[in-house]
Design a protein around this motif. Structure first.
Motif, PDB file in Angstrom:
ATOM      1  N   PRO A  55      44.479 -14.243  56.531  1.00  0.00           N
ATOM      2  CA  PRO A  55      45.473 -13.309  57.092  1.00  0.00           C
ATOM      3  C   PRO A  55      46.811 -12.951  55.956  1.00  0.00           C
ATOM      4  CG  PRO A  55      45.904 -16.043  57.725  1.00  0.00           C
ATOM      5  CD  PRO A  55      44.421 -15.540  57.225  1.00  0.00           C
ATOM      6  N   TRP A  56      46.618 -13.838  54.830  1.00  0.00           N
ATOM      7  CA  TRP A  56      47.518 -13.383  53.846  1.00  0.00           C
ATOM      8  C   TRP A  56      47.029 -12.698  52.640  1.00  0.00           C
ATOM      9  CZ3 TRP A  56      47.052 -18.438  55.655  1.00  0.00           C
ATOM     10  CH2 TRP A  56      45.949 -19.213  55.159  1.00  0.00           C
ATOM     11  N   ALA A  85      40.378 -19.764  50.346  1.00  0.00           N
ATOM     12  CA  ALA A  85      41.211 -19.008  50.985  1.00  0.00           C
ATOM     13  C   ALA A  85      42.762 -19.245  50.555  1.00  0.00           C
ATOM     14  CB  ALA A  85      40.772 -19.058  52.527  1.00  0.00           C
ATOM     15  N   SER A  86      43.164 -20.370  50.564  1.00  0.00           N
ATOM     16  CA  SER A  86      44.572 -20.751  50.273  1.00  0.00           C
ATOM     17  C   SER A  86      44.900 -20.188  48.913  1.00  0.00           C
ATOM     18  CB  SER A  86      44.799 -22.370  50.140  1.00  0.00           C
ATOM     19  OG  SER A  86      44.466 -22.909  51.517  1.00  0.00           O
ATOM     20  N   SER A  87      44.121 -20.000  48.128  1.00  0.00           N
ATOM     21  CA  SER A  87      44.535 -19.786  46.652  1.00  0.00           C
ATOM     22  C   SER A  87      44.752 -18.167  46.713  1.00  0.00           C
ATOM     23  CB  SER A  87      43.498 -20.033  45.479  1.00  0.00           C
ATOM     24  OG  SER A  87      42.245 -19.580  45.842  1.00  0.00           O
ATOM     25  N   GLU A 262      52.512 -17.922  62.337  1.00  0.00           N
ATOM     26  CA  GLU A 262      51.164 -18.341  62.819  1.00  0.00           C
ATOM     27  C   GLU A 262      50.253 -18.553  61.621  1.00  0.00           C
ATOM     28  OE1 GLU A 262      52.065 -13.696  63.332  1.00  0.00           O
ATOM     29  OE2 GLU A 262      53.001 -15.699  63.626  1.00  0.00           O
ATOM     30  N   TRP A 263      50.572 -18.278  60.344  1.00  0.00           N
ATOM     31  CA  TRP A 263      49.728 -18.537  59.241  1.00  0.00           C
ATOM     32  C   TRP A 263      49.728 -20.053  59.143  1.00  0.00           C
ATOM     33  CZ3 TRP A 263      51.636 -14.749  54.856  1.00  0.00           C
ATOM     34  CH2 TRP A 263      51.507 -13.439  55.303  1.00  0.00           C
ATOM     35  N   GLY A 264      50.623 -20.821  59.616  1.00  0.00           N
ATOM     36  CA  GLY A 264      50.446 -22.400  59.455  1.00  0.00           C
ATOM     37  C   GLY A 264      51.144 -22.963  58.076  1.00  0.00           C
ATOM     38  N   GLN A 284      46.436 -27.464  59.194  1.00  0.00           N
ATOM     39  CA  GLN A 284      47.456 -26.504  59.699  1.00  0.00           C
ATOM     40  C   GLN A 284      47.242 -25.141  59.003  1.00  0.00           C
ATOM     41  OE1 GLN A 284      51.497 -28.220  58.974  1.00  0.00           O
ATOM     42  NE2 GLN A 284      50.474 -29.946  58.419  1.00  0.00           N
ATOM     43  N   VAL A 285      46.342 -24.914  58.169  1.00  0.00           N
ATOM     44  CA  VAL A 285      45.723 -23.514  57.661  1.00  0.00           C
ATOM     45  C   VAL A 285      44.502 -23.567  57.537  1.00  0.00           C
ATOM     46  CG1 VAL A 285      47.850 -23.177  56.362  1.00  0.00           C
ATOM     47  CG2 VAL A 285      45.957 -23.952  55.055  1.00  0.00           C
TER      48      VAL A 285
END
Length: 458
Positions: A55-56, A85-87, A262-264, A284-285
């Motif tokens: 999403p980001w 993905a988080s990075s 909603e991204w968490g 959470q993500v």
């Protein structure tokens, strides 16, 4: 994996962290499984179909099943990068602080290997922008330069320097990313062995090292420039405490980054200076543990002076014409030599290259074109993967999947040829590298140090 699996005192400390939910966190580590995500190369659109977008990050995508990337020729061609993905949130930060792209900027990725965040940053930049990707550890530089070469752009320079070496480049960079060495707790799910390395003492050592790195690189950020800071740690000492230190020691301004509920992602504020930070918790993500923040520098610490490199070789016009013939829109590039190798970088970055050459140990500049032998260019692998190559100037040979794997192994290629000379070996229209076509054989010039060594399972 249950609570007893984690290092002693780790979960106790985590209880105090903003947004932490113990049950969700433990369940994600017990039952979450691995999440596979890739980021597409916007400069090499390959029409890859994916399952769900990150999403980001517009180019980030999740995969339901982890394929064998080693045996996908499109991976070796640089059509995508396998990245957690988080990075990819760094992309969102950069685009949030730079809504307009008219003014060219200079960006530094200070701790860059293996190159995931460097190619992420590069995807968000124009050719008139410059990316410097630095790796402190010498043995990690080759994988960084390989990944930059796969990405294909010419507006990158890779260096191998300690952060203190950048002090001579005062006010040079508009944006500096410090993805700081850390205690690594955010990678516990992806790499359970990292738990054995975690300790409270190591967290404190990382905190001290992070302060040293940031203090060294601070002068190189221009006034009103940005520092993006990130770790793969949950520890307050390495995250919010660092933000408090930056704001107190250097009077930096915290920048709030827009996010969606909603991204968490958990938005935090540091306890003393109320600096904004962004925490990513597995469960959470859809991603691993990350902390990220952005700050603006309010003061000037001087400016870097221009530097003319008088030692640069004078280029013979006839040789230059040969090299230029291999380049699309050749007037857009500055050409130079390092010993016998010809290189090209976007013309706008000539002055920056000269200045960086004075202060830093450069390992890669733009695109290495190759060497001249008489009136022929012996082309370099970087040229094959680059976006600047003029395909009308070279032979091309199309390979199917089996042939592409043979080529990437440096094996003999099972193919009939009717031409001779240097040929760009392609898979689905994307270059993999070079081969020399001869009347009775093909000489495979794929670099041996990056050839596929693994065996393909049946």
């Amino acid at each position: 994996m249950d609570a007893s699996t984690f290092p002693p005192h780790f979960l106790e400390q985590l209880n105090a962290e903003p947004g932490y939910d113990k049950a969700t966190f433990i369940d994600a580590h017990q039952n979450g499984g691995s999440i596979t995500s890739i980021r597409l190369n916007p400069f090499k659109p390959a029409g890859i179909k994916t399952d769900k977008q990150v999403p980001w990050c517009a180019e980030g995508h999740y995969l339901d099943i982890r394929p064998s990337f080693t045996f996908d020729p499109l991976f070796h061609a640089g059509a995508y990068y396998v990245q957690e993905a988080s990075s990819m949130f760094i992309d969102h930060i950069l685009k949030s602080i730079r809504p307009k792209k008219e003014d060219a900027i200079k960006v530094l990725d200070l701790c860059a290997a293996p190159g995931g965040k460097s190619t992420l940053l590069n995807s968000a930049l124009n050719s008139t922008d410059l990316l410097v990707a630095n790796e402190i550890i010498k043995t990690r530089v080759p994988i960084l330069t390989d990944n930059l070469s796969r990405w294909g752009t010419a507006n990158t320079i890779a260096t191998n320097n300690d952060p203190r070496d950048f002090t001579g480049l005062k006010g040079f960079f508009d944006v500096v990313l410090v993805d700081a060495p850390c205690s690594g707790s955010g990678m516990f799910r992806k790499d359970p062995a990292a738990m054995n390395e975690w300790s409270e003492g190591n967290v404190n050592l990382c905190h001290q090292r992070q302060e040293r790195i940031l203090a060294d690189i601070y002068p190189a950020i221009k006034e009103d420039g940005y520092l993006i800071y990130s770790t793969c740690s949950y520890s307050h000492q390495e995250n919010e405490d660092i933000l408090d230190w930056l704001c107190a020691e250097y009077d930096m301004e915290s920048i709030r980054i827009p996010i969606y509920k909603e991204w968490g992602i958990v938005e935090t504020e540091s306890p003393l200076q109320k600096a904004w930070g962004y925490r990513f918790y597995p469960g959470q993500v859809m991603g691993e543990g990350l902390f990220a923040a952005c700050l603006r520098k309010r003061e000037s610490t001087g400016g870097a002076s221009n530097y003319k490199n008088n030692a640069q070789q004078k280029l013979a016009a006839a040789e230059l014409d040969i090299v230029r013939s291999y380049v699309n829109e050749p007037d857009n590039f500055y050409y130079f030599k390092v010993v016998d190798d010809w290189l090209a970088i976007n013309r706008e970055h000539q002055a920056s290259l000269n200045l960086l050459h004075k202060h830093l140990y450069i390992k890669k500049s733009g695109v290495r074109m190759g060497k001249l032998a008489g009136r022929d260019l012996i082309p370099d692998h970087e040229l094959a993967l680059s976006l600047l190559i003029n395909k009308d100037a070279v032979l091309t040979t199309s390979l199917n999947t089996n042939q592409a794997i043979q080529y990437l192994r440096r094996d003999n290629i099972d193919i009939t040829i009717n031409e001779k000379g240097w040929s760009l070996m392609e898979y689905e229209g994307f270059a993999l590298g070079w081969a020399k076509l001869l009347p009775n054989r093909i000489n495979n010039y794929y670099p041996k140090e990056i050839r596929i060594m693994a065996q393909q399972s049946s």
